[in-house]
Design an enzyme around this catalytic site. Sequence first.
Site: not given
Length: 151
Positions: A18, A38, A41, A46, A77, A82
């Site tokens: 990571y 999901d 989109d 969202e 990060d 990310h």
Amino acid sequence: MGHEFTHAVIDNTSRLVYQNQPGALNESFADIFGRFVDSDDWNIGENLPGGAIRNMANPPTRGQPDLMANYVMTAVDNGGVHTNSGIHNKAAFLVTDGGTFNGYNIGPGVGGTKARLLFYRTLQRLSNNAQMIDARSAALAVAQDLARTGA
């Protein structure tokens, strides 16, 4: 939920470190399989109060690169896990849905069923310190295997 569950799958397959590029791949694979769960989109998060945190179809709209040439070198990060996940996320979008990108017509895409198989088998082939180029090479090898078997 699918995103977080996928982190457990990653921990039990490739065990992507990571940090830096392996960490960006770790985040991206979690985003990809979260999207397969999901599939309304290509946004991640969202339904959060502040809205989507990542747009896999267009990463720059959320401050992420979509090309290796724009990879962000940073000490925060965990080396930008990310932020830089947008590069692999864009590839997943193009593989699945197709489109035009960076002056190239990618075509119609393979669709969700084939993409799920492609990305899962790619994940299984990666070492824990895989770089973006390793993910590309593994995906091409998996795609050739799937084409040979008619999957």
